[in-house]
Design a protein around this motif. Structure first.
Motif, PDB file in Angstrom:
ATOM      1  N   ARG A   3      49.063 -59.056 -23.633  1.00 19.67           N
ATOM      2  CA  ARG A   3      47.721 -59.601 -23.817  1.00 19.67           C
ATOM      3  C   ARG A   3      47.734 -61.108 -23.575  1.00 19.67           C
ATOM      4  NH1 ARG A   3      46.012 -56.905 -29.667  1.00 19.67           N
ATOM      5  NH2 ARG A   3      45.807 -54.720 -28.964  1.00 19.67           N
ATOM      6  N   TYR A   4      46.673 -61.581 -22.912  1.00 19.79           N
ATOM      7  CA  TYR A   4      46.525 -63.013 -22.653  1.00 19.79           C
ATOM      8  C   TYR A   4      45.090 -63.433 -22.963  1.00 19.79           C
ATOM      9  CZ  TYR A   4      51.071 -62.755 -20.501  1.00 19.79           C
ATOM     10  OH  TYR A   4      52.416 -62.565 -20.299  1.00 19.79           O
ATOM     11  N   GLY A   5      44.983 -64.591 -23.570  1.00 19.23           N
ATOM     12  CA  GLY A   5      43.672 -65.159 -23.854  1.00 19.23           C
ATOM     13  C   GLY A   5      43.346 -66.241 -22.841  1.00 19.23           C
ATOM     14  N   VAL A   6      42.082 -66.280 -22.413  1.00 21.96           N
ATOM     15  CA  VAL A   6      41.613 -67.310 -21.486  1.00 21.96           C
ATOM     16  C   VAL A   6      40.387 -67.975 -22.102  1.00 21.96           C
ATOM     17  CG1 VAL A   6      40.629 -67.776 -19.222  1.00 21.96           C
ATOM     18  CG2 VAL A   6      42.501 -66.113 -19.453  1.00 21.96           C
ATOM     19  N   ILE A   7      40.530 -69.239 -22.422  1.00 18.57           N
ATOM     20  CA  ILE A   7      39.449 -69.990 -23.070  1.00 18.57           C
ATOM     21  C   ILE A   7      38.784 -70.883 -22.037  1.00 18.57           C
ATOM     22  CG2 ILE A   7      38.900 -71.683 -24.853  1.00 18.57           C
ATOM     23  CD1 ILE A   7      41.345 -70.634 -26.404  1.00 18.57           C
ATOM     24  N   PRO A  50      50.416 -63.557 -29.029  1.00 14.90           N
ATOM     25  CA  PRO A  50      51.226 -64.763 -29.212  1.00 14.90           C
ATOM     26  C   PRO A  50      50.481 -65.995 -28.714  1.00 14.90           C
ATOM     27  CG  PRO A  50      52.517 -63.003 -28.208  1.00 14.90           C
ATOM     28  CD  PRO A  50      51.087 -62.542 -28.198  1.00 14.90           C
ATOM     29  N   MET A  51      50.578 -67.093 -29.462  1.00 17.45           N
ATOM     30  CA  MET A  51      49.855 -68.297 -29.077  1.00 17.45           C
ATOM     31  C   MET A  51      50.272 -68.802 -27.702  1.00 17.45           C
ATOM     32  SD  MET A  51      49.173 -71.728 -31.371  1.00 17.45           S
ATOM     33  CE  MET A  51      48.208 -70.853 -32.609  1.00 17.45           C
ATOM     34  N   GLU A  52      51.531 -68.558 -27.334  1.00 15.89           N
ATOM     35  CA  GLU A  52      51.988 -69.029 -26.023  1.00 15.89           C
ATOM     36  C   GLU A  52      51.353 -68.243 -24.869  1.00 15.89           C
ATOM     37  OE1 GLU A  52      55.423 -66.469 -27.757  1.00 15.89           O
ATOM     38  OE2 GLU A  52      53.977 -67.966 -28.471  1.00 15.89           O
ATOM     39  N   ASN A  53      50.631 -67.161 -25.181  1.00 16.21           N
ATOM     40  CA  ASN A  53      49.950 -66.371 -24.153  1.00 16.21           C
ATOM     41  C   ASN A  53      48.508 -66.818 -23.937  1.00 16.21           C
ATOM     42  OD1 ASN A  53      52.301 -64.927 -24.146  1.00 16.21           O
ATOM     43  ND2 ASN A  53      51.357 -62.931 -24.416  1.00 16.21           N
ATOM     44  N   SER A 106      47.751 -57.283 -16.782  1.00 13.63           N
ATOM     45  CA  SER A 106      47.728 -57.645 -18.199  1.00 13.63           C
ATOM     46  C   SER A 106      46.318 -57.493 -18.752  1.00 13.63           C
ATOM     47  CB  SER A 106      48.167 -59.114 -18.390  1.00 13.63           C
ATOM     48  OG  SER A 106      49.417 -59.360 -17.787  1.00 13.63           O
ATOM     49  N   ILE A 107      46.228 -57.417 -20.077  1.00 12.65           N
ATOM     50  CA  ILE A 107      44.926 -57.467 -20.742  1.00 12.65           C
ATOM     51  C   ILE A 107      44.511 -58.926 -20.854  1.00 12.65           C
ATOM     52  CG2 ILE A 107      43.665 -57.013 -22.871  1.00 12.65           C
ATOM     53  CD1 ILE A 107      44.318 -54.517 -21.309  1.00 12.65           C
ATOM     54  N   MET A 108      43.261 -59.195 -20.518  1.00 11.65           N
ATOM     55  CA  MET A 108      42.755 -60.568 -20.476  1.00 11.65           C
ATOM     56  C   MET A 108      41.502 -60.666 -21.333  1.00 11.65           C
ATOM     57  SD  MET A 108      41.558 -62.490 -16.984  1.00 11.65           S
ATOM     58  CE  MET A 108      40.582 -63.995 -16.972  1.00 11.65           C
ATOM     59  N   CYS A 109      41.558 -61.538 -22.335  1.00 13.73           N
ATOM     60  CA  CYS A 109      40.395 -61.819 -23.178  1.00 13.73           C
ATOM     61  C   CYS A 109      39.790 -63.141 -22.738  1.00 13.73           C
ATOM     62  CB  CYS A 109      40.801 -61.945 -24.648  1.00 13.73           C
ATOM     63  SG  CYS A 109      41.360 -60.434 -25.381  1.00 13.73           S
ATOM     64  N   ALA A 130      38.675 -53.942 -28.741  1.00 18.44           N
ATOM     65  CA  ALA A 130      38.200 -54.200 -27.386  1.00 18.44           C
ATOM     66  C   ALA A 130      39.360 -54.160 -26.397  1.00 18.44           C
ATOM     67  CB  ALA A 130      37.492 -55.554 -27.325  1.00 18.44           C
ATOM     68  N   MET A 131      40.480 -54.745 -26.774  1.00 21.23           N
ATOM     69  CA  MET A 131      41.652 -54.744 -25.895  1.00 21.23           C
ATOM     70  C   MET A 131      42.218 -53.340 -25.740  1.00 21.23           C
ATOM     71  SD  MET A 131      43.583 -58.367 -26.737  1.00 21.23           S
ATOM     72  CE  MET A 131      43.022 -58.679 -28.406  1.00 21.23           C
ATOM     73  N   GLU A 132      42.192 -52.579 -26.818  1.00 21.31           N
ATOM     74  CA  GLU A 132      42.656 -51.194 -26.758  1.00 21.31           C
ATOM     75  C   GLU A 132      41.794 -50.376 -25.785  1.00 21.31           C
ATOM     76  OE1 GLU A 132      42.542 -47.370 -29.751  1.00 21.31           O
ATOM     77  OE2 GLU A 132      43.081 -49.310 -30.619  1.00 21.31           O
ATOM     78  N   LEU A 133      40.480 -50.551 -25.865  1.00 19.00           N
ATOM     79  CA  LEU A 133      39.581 -49.828 -24.971  1.00 19.00           C
ATOM     80  C   LEU A 133      39.781 -50.237 -23.520  1.00 19.00           C
ATOM     81  CD1 LEU A 133      36.202 -49.831 -26.969  1.00 19.00           C
ATOM     82  CD2 LEU A 133      37.671 -47.866 -26.468  1.00 19.00           C
ATOM     83  N   ALA A 134      39.932 -51.549 -23.286  1.00 22.93           N
ATOM     84  CA  ALA A 134      40.133 -52.033 -21.919  1.00 22.93           C
ATOM     85  C   ALA A 134      41.402 -51.448 -21.309  1.00 22.93           C
ATOM     86  CB  ALA A 134      40.191 -53.556 -21.914  1.00 22.93           C
ATOM     87  N   GLU A 135      42.441 -51.338 -22.120  1.00 22.05           N
ATOM     88  CA  GLU A 135      43.709 -50.804 -21.610  1.00 22.05           C
ATOM     89  C   GLU A 135      43.619 -49.309 -21.340  1.00 22.05           C
ATOM     90  OE1 GLU A 135      48.491 -50.722 -22.710  1.00 22.05           O
ATOM     91  OE2 GLU A 135      47.084 -51.767 -24.030  1.00 22.05           O
ATOM     92  N   LYS A 136      42.957 -48.568 -22.231  1.00 21.74           N
ATOM     93  CA  LYS A 136      42.912 -47.107 -22.107  1.00 21.74           C
ATOM     94  C   LYS A 136      41.916 -46.615 -21.071  1.00 21.74           C
ATOM     95  CE  LYS A 136      44.382 -45.888 -26.822  1.00 21.74           C
ATOM     96  NZ  LYS A 136      43.966 -45.251 -28.097  1.00 21.74           N
ATOM     97  N   THR A 137      40.820 -47.356 -20.878  1.00 21.62           N
ATOM     98  CA  THR A 137      39.717 -46.832 -20.079  1.00 21.62           C
ATOM     99  C   THR A 137      39.526 -47.500 -18.721  1.00 21.62           C
ATOM    100  OG1 THR A 137      38.075 -48.369 -21.013  1.00 21.62           O
ATOM    101  CG2 THR A 137      38.488 -46.323 -22.219  1.00 21.62           C
TER     102      THR A 137
END
Length: 368
Positions: A3-7, A50-53, A106-109, A130-137
């Motif tokens: 998982r990765y976060g994008v701000i 992880p914060m580094e992500n 990767s999963i991207m928020c 939300a991340m679980e749904l994005a990965e599964k669907t």
């Protein structure tokens, strides 16, 4: 899947003038009294990964200050600097290719940098789901917010409330139910009468600007719906990690068509699903929303700084160094900074950005 976060943190926060300025826009301000808005966003999503992500996309002129303010939080090379402002599609696409090039699918928020969330525990669980749904669907997932008023400053999401595509219970005590609904339409910021009809219909939520998806999935939508943007992104992706990376980004990025991800992709995409973000959200987008951060007094006034109010009601008064005194005002915003004072009707707070536009037209750079 990682998982990765994008701000997204390249905005100017013009509706928060005169406090928000070009060199110190809203995301760098400490409006809550706890930390800057961008650091609060980092800390909040760090509960899900992880914060580094976590990545931040900002404009090149703000990148040095962003690095300074977020020091100790982000991993190496996690600040992506835009050489030109090209709206949210370019920003999101740039982050997607940067993540995928380095780490594969990767999963991207995707998160705005300047929102406020009251219930962090509920937020964490909603975003996890939300991340679980994005990965599964392999679906595009967005977060909607139940309207508390017919606001004209937000976009709206229309959904089919009769169809529940998935659901999940959160909270050991509250046992809240998170439901995923199919999205039928994304609507731009409406006029008041239209916003009132949306709220009365009960099948519209505010568009929070928060999205979750796989990098491969969103890039396929770029390819199908925004091919001109996609071609630019592919050229940038090929250069990432090479000695030509900086040169290619500075050459290609300003040529990316300027379009929002809402208009370019979300309004046209099929099979979008939405979760109700019931976690005490506010975008703190303008001065009239400051009551989400501060308690009001017995006359429903929000006061910050040294103040005296006689018979004034429903006002927002934000002072830095000077005493603010009012008598008999109602529904007024007063903001005092070192070099400017703003006074406006509370209902017109969305129009503060017009002052910034006029200052630009008049060349009064010292106030920007």
């Amino acid at each position: 899947m990682d998982r990765y976060g994008v701000i997204m943190a390249g905005g100017g926060g013009t509706r928060f003038w005169p406090l928000s300025r070009r060199q110190m826009p809203k995301q760098f301000l400490n409006l809550t009294g706890k930390d800057t808005m961008v650091n609060e966003t980092i800390d909040r999503i760090a509960g899900n990964m992880p914060m580094e992500n976590i990545y931040i996309v900002t404009n090149a002129s703000q990148a040095p200050l962003m690095k300074e303010i977020t020091s100790g939080r982000l991993g190496e090379n996690r600040i992506l600097a835009e050489p030109a402002a090209r709206n949210t599609a370019a920003c999101i696409g740039y982050a997607a290719v940067a993540v995928q090039k380095q780490y594969g699918d990767s999963i991207m928020c995707v998160l705005p940098s300047d929102h406020y969330v009251k219930d962090r525990d509920a937020y964490k669980e909603v975003m996890d789901y939300a991340m679980e749904l994005a990965e599964k669907t392999d679906r595009l997932v967005t977060i909607g917010i139940k309207p508390t008023e017919p606001a004209t400053g937000y976009g709206y999401i229309k959904y089919d409330k009769e169809v529940q595509e998935a659901g999940h219970t959160i909270g050991a005590v509250t046992q809240k139910r998170i439901v995923a609904y199919p999205v039928s339409d994304f609507v731009e910021k409406p006029c008041l009468s239209v916003a009132e009809s949306y709220v009365s219909q009960g099948c519209y939520l505010w568009n929070s600007g928060m999205f979750v998806w796989k990098t491969s999935v969103i890039l396929k939508y770029f390819k199908d719906l925004l091919p001109d943007v996609y071609d630019c992104l592919m050229e940038i992706e090929a250069a990432i990690g090479t000695e030509k990376e900086k040169e290619v980004i500075e050459r290609v990025y300003p040529a990316i068509p300027k379009i929002s991800v809402d208009y370019g992709i979300m309004e046209k995409a099929d099979h979008v699903i939405m979760l109700d973000g019931d976690f005490g959200w506010s975008d703190v987008g303008s001065w009239d929303t400051l009551d989400t951060l501060y308690e009001t007094d017995e006359n429903n006034n929000v006061v910050y700084g040294e103040q005296i109010h006689i018979g004034s009601r429903n006002c927002i008064a934000y002072g830095k160094d000077k005493l603010i005194a009012t008598i008999g005002l109602d529904n007024v915003v007063i903001v005092e900074t070192e070099d400017a004072v703003l006074v406006c009707d509370k209902s017109k707070a969305q129009d503060v950005k017009r002052i910034v536009e006029i200052l630009q037209e008049q060349g009064k750079e010292r106030y920007l």
